[in-house]
Design an enzyme around this catalytic site. Structure first.
Site, PDB file in Angstrom:
ATOM      1  CE1 TYR A 134      79.027  12.582  60.513  1.00  0.00           C
ATOM      2  CE2 TYR A 134      78.222  13.006  62.730  1.00  0.00           C
ATOM      3  CZ  TYR A 134      78.710  13.469  61.522  1.00  0.00           C
ATOM      4  OH  TYR A 134      78.878  14.816  61.340  1.00  0.00           O
TER       5      TYR A 134
ATOM      6  CG  ASN B  73      33.911  33.483  42.957  1.00  0.00           C
ATOM      7  OD1 ASN B  73      34.025  32.482  42.252  1.00  0.00           O
ATOM      8  ND2 ASN B  73      34.736  34.525  42.888  1.00  0.00           N
TER       9      ASN B  73
ATOM     10  NE  ARG C  93      43.657  37.099  54.166  1.00  0.00           N
ATOM     11  CZ  ARG C  93      42.620  36.797  53.395  1.00  0.00           C
ATOM     12  NH1 ARG C  93      41.471  36.452  53.947  1.00  0.00           N
ATOM     13  NH2 ARG C  93      42.703  36.822  52.080  1.00  0.00           N
TER      14      ARG C  93
ATOM     15  NE  ARG D 111      80.115 -11.662  74.981  1.00  0.00           N
ATOM     16  CZ  ARG D 111      79.745 -12.922  74.814  1.00  0.00           C
ATOM     17  NH1 ARG D 111      80.278 -13.878  75.547  1.00  0.00           N
ATOM     18  NH2 ARG D 111      78.842 -13.213  73.949  1.00  0.00           N
TER      19      ARG D 111
ATOM     20  NE  ARG E  86      66.389   9.409  60.237  1.00  0.00           N
ATOM     21  CZ  ARG E  86      67.688   9.625  60.467  1.00  0.00           C
ATOM     22  NH1 ARG E  86      68.346   8.870  61.331  1.00  0.00           N
ATOM     23  NH2 ARG E  86      68.326  10.584  59.837  1.00  0.00           N
TER      24      ARG E  86
ATOM     25  CE  LYS F 133      47.219  33.143  49.445  1.00  0.00           C
ATOM     26  NZ  LYS F 133      45.942  33.739  49.813  1.00  0.00           N
TER      27      LYS F 133
ATOM     28  CB  THR G  57      41.743  37.940  41.094  1.00  0.00           C
ATOM     29  OG1 THR G  57      40.516  38.647  41.306  1.00  0.00           O
ATOM     30  CG2 THR G  57      42.195  37.362  42.428  1.00  0.00           C
TER      31      THR G  57
HETATM   32  C1  UD1 Z   1      38.911  35.435  46.033  1.00  0.00           C
HETATM   33  C2  UD1 Z   1      37.725  36.001  45.214  1.00  0.00           C
HETATM   34  C3  UD1 Z   1      36.418  35.676  45.947  1.00  0.00           C
HETATM   35  C4  UD1 Z   1      36.314  34.186  46.167  1.00  0.00           C
HETATM   36  C5  UD1 Z   1      37.549  33.626  46.899  1.00  0.00           C
HETATM   37  C6  UD1 Z   1      37.515  32.120  46.912  1.00  0.00           C
HETATM   38  C7  UD1 Z   1      38.467  37.970  43.996  1.00  0.00           C
HETATM   39  C8  UD1 Z   1      38.540  39.454  43.969  1.00  0.00           C
HETATM   40  N1  UD1 Z   1      37.892  37.411  45.045  1.00  0.00           N
HETATM   41  O1  UD1 Z   1      38.939  36.127  47.281  1.00  0.00           O
HETATM   42  O2  UD1 Z   1      35.303  36.139  45.186  1.00  0.00           O
HETATM   43  O3  UD1 Z   1      35.129  33.883  46.905  1.00  0.00           O
HETATM   44  O4  UD1 Z   1      38.753  34.026  46.223  1.00  0.00           O
HETATM   45  O5  UD1 Z   1      38.568  31.617  47.666  1.00  0.00           O
HETATM   46  O6  UD1 Z   1      38.887  37.341  43.053  1.00  0.00           O
HETATM   47  N2  UD1 Z   1      46.200  36.902  43.515  1.00  0.00           N
HETATM   48  C9  UD1 Z   1      47.104  37.317  42.572  1.00  0.00           C
HETATM   49  N3  UD1 Z   1      47.272  38.648  42.355  1.00  0.00           N
HETATM   50  C10 UD1 Z   1      46.566  39.607  43.001  1.00  0.00           C
HETATM   51  C11 UD1 Z   1      45.631  39.193  43.970  1.00  0.00           C
HETATM   52  C12 UD1 Z   1      45.461  37.825  44.198  1.00  0.00           C
HETATM   53  O7  UD1 Z   1      47.767  36.493  41.939  1.00  0.00           O
HETATM   54  O8  UD1 Z   1      46.772  40.802  42.732  1.00  0.00           O
HETATM   55  C13 UD1 Z   1      46.027  35.462  43.761  1.00  0.00           C
HETATM   56  C14 UD1 Z   1      46.383  35.032  45.166  1.00  0.00           C
HETATM   57  O9  UD1 Z   1      47.718  34.564  45.245  1.00  0.00           O
HETATM   58  C15 UD1 Z   1      45.411  33.898  45.459  1.00  0.00           C
HETATM   59  C16 UD1 Z   1      44.243  34.184  44.531  1.00  0.00           C
HETATM   60  O10 UD1 Z   1      44.673  35.117  43.576  1.00  0.00           O
HETATM   61  O11 UD1 Z   1      45.969  32.630  45.150  1.00  0.00           O
HETATM   62  C17 UD1 Z   1      43.047  34.734  45.292  1.00  0.00           C
HETATM   63  O12 UD1 Z   1      43.431  35.914  45.968  1.00  0.00           O
HETATM   64  P1  UD1 Z   1      42.997  36.175  47.461  1.00  0.00           P
HETATM   65  O13 UD1 Z   1      43.555  37.478  47.884  1.00  0.00           O
HETATM   66  O14 UD1 Z   1      43.256  34.988  48.293  1.00  0.00           O
HETATM   67  O15 UD1 Z   1      41.412  36.379  47.231  1.00  0.00           O
HETATM   68  P2  UD1 Z   1      40.229  36.160  48.262  1.00  0.00           P
HETATM   69  O16 UD1 Z   1      40.090  37.365  49.105  1.00  0.00           O
HETATM   70  O17 UD1 Z   1      40.405  34.860  48.937  1.00  0.00           O
HETATM   71 CA    CA Z   2      41.974  33.284  49.049  1.00  0.00          CA
END
Ligand code: UD1
Ligand code: CA
Length: 444
Positions: A372, A172, A17, A425, A318, A24, A83
């Site tokens: 430069y 969550n 996304r 000058r 800078r 990200k 996850t």
């Molecule tokens: C997830 C939770 C949701 C919670 C929300 C909070 C799950 C299934 N859902 O949803 O309940 O409310 O976060 O923000 O856990 N990731 C991996 N490997 C994977 C999938 C995801 O490492 O196979 C990592 C992603 O990089 C990310 C995190 O896990 O940093 C969460 O994954 P994401 O797809 O963003 O979950 P959400 O749909 O946001």
């Molecule tokens: Ca997320």
């Protein structure tokens, strides 16, 4: 005493996304990658180790994480199966330790240490698992926490919701603490019988209960759990970060006239009784002393400013700018790799780059260091109490020694000795009546 935890950070997701070639978790908030914020907070818990789970294209993520602290190790999730599957990738690194496990999401940078400590405390007190929940303003996209009174029954992901649990606003956060003695066993029991055919970590709630383990919840304000999945959420996280940082800096005794217009980096340091006018932007690596005035519309990055200095309005400092105490840098002045010693003044319309300016030197309006030549950068040295007349070009490498004067409008290409005057000058000439004769010749 809370036992030192092992932290597992899930950062293997695809960032779909975000529509970015960069993961990200590496997009900056307050100048620091999202993952950096999470690692800083995790490190403040003094964990035994932090395990970052990254994806197959996660070389940059791994590189960033490993360089962050020697407590951090990385492991790869080759197939992104959810996850719970990602968390299981940490199995080898966890080994046979039964230290409490804290799972954090790599895309939520605003979590605070107090919330994490509270949830780990629940594990110390005997819970098998603790989930941090929050009341969501708009719960869309978050896992909904199905409660039976005080008891968490299950967590339902957005894509698995029905009309009833869609309405639940208690969500969550994604941050979960576990009793390390059961963590891996529970993960292995989680299935993928759901809308996305993924192994969901939130299903650990059900598996823990099946194993007779206590599942508890804590809650905190929504702001801390904003997940960055797209660019609007990135901007929202930046706004929350800025709000917090402005507050922190004001609490340290700095006046910010219009806080909403001033932007800080994660590492901006400003001394007491300094005063910041509206529309000032701080990049990373800025250190400012006490009683410093930063006037409106200034832009400062990788720079240090000594006590009682005055900067701006419309100044641009800078990288590599180091100002001593009581220095003045005025409007439309740009500095880069410039060491400016105490009491020196560069008040108007100048460029001072690759230069050293001595104590109490005065740099006149429109002075340019020509650093430069199209291939290399060269240095300009300006001695203590030297005086550079307005509209001068100092062609580097060049030195103006202590106490010397440069006449206005000069182009200086050679060393000006101590206490000398140099000017280049054309000599002054007056031709009486010339303008009148010229006009007569051409008017009819
Ligand atoms: C997830 C939770 C949701 C919670 C929300 C909070 C799950 C299934 N859902 O949803 O309940 O409310 O976060 O923000 O856990 N990731 C991996 N490997 C994977 C999938 C995801 O490492 O196979 C990592 C992603 O990089 C990310 C995190 O896990 O940093 C969460 O994954 P994401 O797809 O963003 O979950 P959400 O749909 O946001
Ligand atoms: Ca997320």
């Amino acid at each position: 005493m809370v036992e030192r935890p092992i932290v597992v950070v899930l950062a293997a997701g695809q960032s779909t996304r975000m529509k970015s070639r960069l993961s990200k978790v590496l997009h900056p908030v307050g100048g620091l990658p999202v993952l950096g914020h999470i690692l800083t907070t995790a490190l403040s818990l003094e964990p035994q180790k932090i395990i970052v789970v990254h994806g197959p294209e996660g070389a940059e993520v791994a590189e960033f994480a490993k360089n962050y602290s020697d407590k951090i190790v990385c492991c790869e999730q080759v197939d992104r199966l959810g996850t719970a599957h990602a968390a299981l990738m940490a199995e080898k690194e966890i080994g046979d330790s039964d230290a409490p496990i804290l799972v954090m999401l790599g895309d939520a940078p605003l979590v605070e240490a107090t919330q994490l400590k509270e949830s780990l405390q629940k594990i110390t007190e005997g819970a098998g698992m603790c989930v941090i929940g929050f009341e969501a303003h708009n719960p869309h996209g978050y896992g909904r926490m199905v409660m039976d009174g005080e008891r968490l029954v299950s967590i339902v992901e957005e894509k698995d919701t029905n009309d009833d649990n869609k309405k639940i606003t208690f969500c969550n956060s994604g941050v979960m603490a576990f009793d390390g003695a059961h963590f891996i066993k529970i993960l292995k029991q989680i299935g993928n019988d759901n809308a996305q055919k993924e192994y969901y970590l939130p299903d650990a709630v059900i598996e823990c209960q099946k194993n007779g383990l206590d599942v508890v919840t804590t809650s905190a304000a929504e702001e801390a759990f904003l997940g960055i999945n797209d660019r609007t959420q990135l901007a929202a996280a930046e706004a929350i970060f800025q709000k917090r940082k402005r507050l922190e800096i004001m609490q340290q005794g700095v006046t910010i006239v219009a806080p909403d217009t001033v932007f800080f980096a994660y590492d901006t340091c400003i001394g007491q009784d300094s005063y910041i006018e509206p529309h000032v932007v701080f990049g990373t690596g800025v250190k400012i002393g006490e009683n410093v005035k930063i006037l409106a519309h200034s832009h400062i990055e990788q720079a240090s400013i000594g006590d009682k200095s005055n900067i701006g309005p419309f100044a641009r400092l800078r990288p590599g700018t180091e100002l001593g105490a009581g220095v003045k840098v005025g409007n439309f002045v740009e500095t880069k790799k410039a060491q400016v010693h105490a009491g020196a003044k560069i008040n108007h319309l100048s460029y001072i780059g690759d230069a050293e300016v001595g104590e109490k030197a005065n740099i006149g309006a429109g002075t340019i260091t020509c650093n430069y030549d199209g291939f290399n950068k060269h240095k300009t040295l300006i001695g203590k109490e030297a005086f550079i007349g307005s509209n001068s070009s100092l062609v580097a490498p060049v030195e103006i020694e202590e106490g010397a004067y440069v006449g206005s409008g000069s182009v200086i290409t050679k060393k000006v000795p101590k206490n000398a005057l140099a000017f280049t000058r054309a000599s002054f000439r007056v031709v009486e009546g010339w303008a009148e004769r010229f006009r007569k010749k051409f008017s009819k």
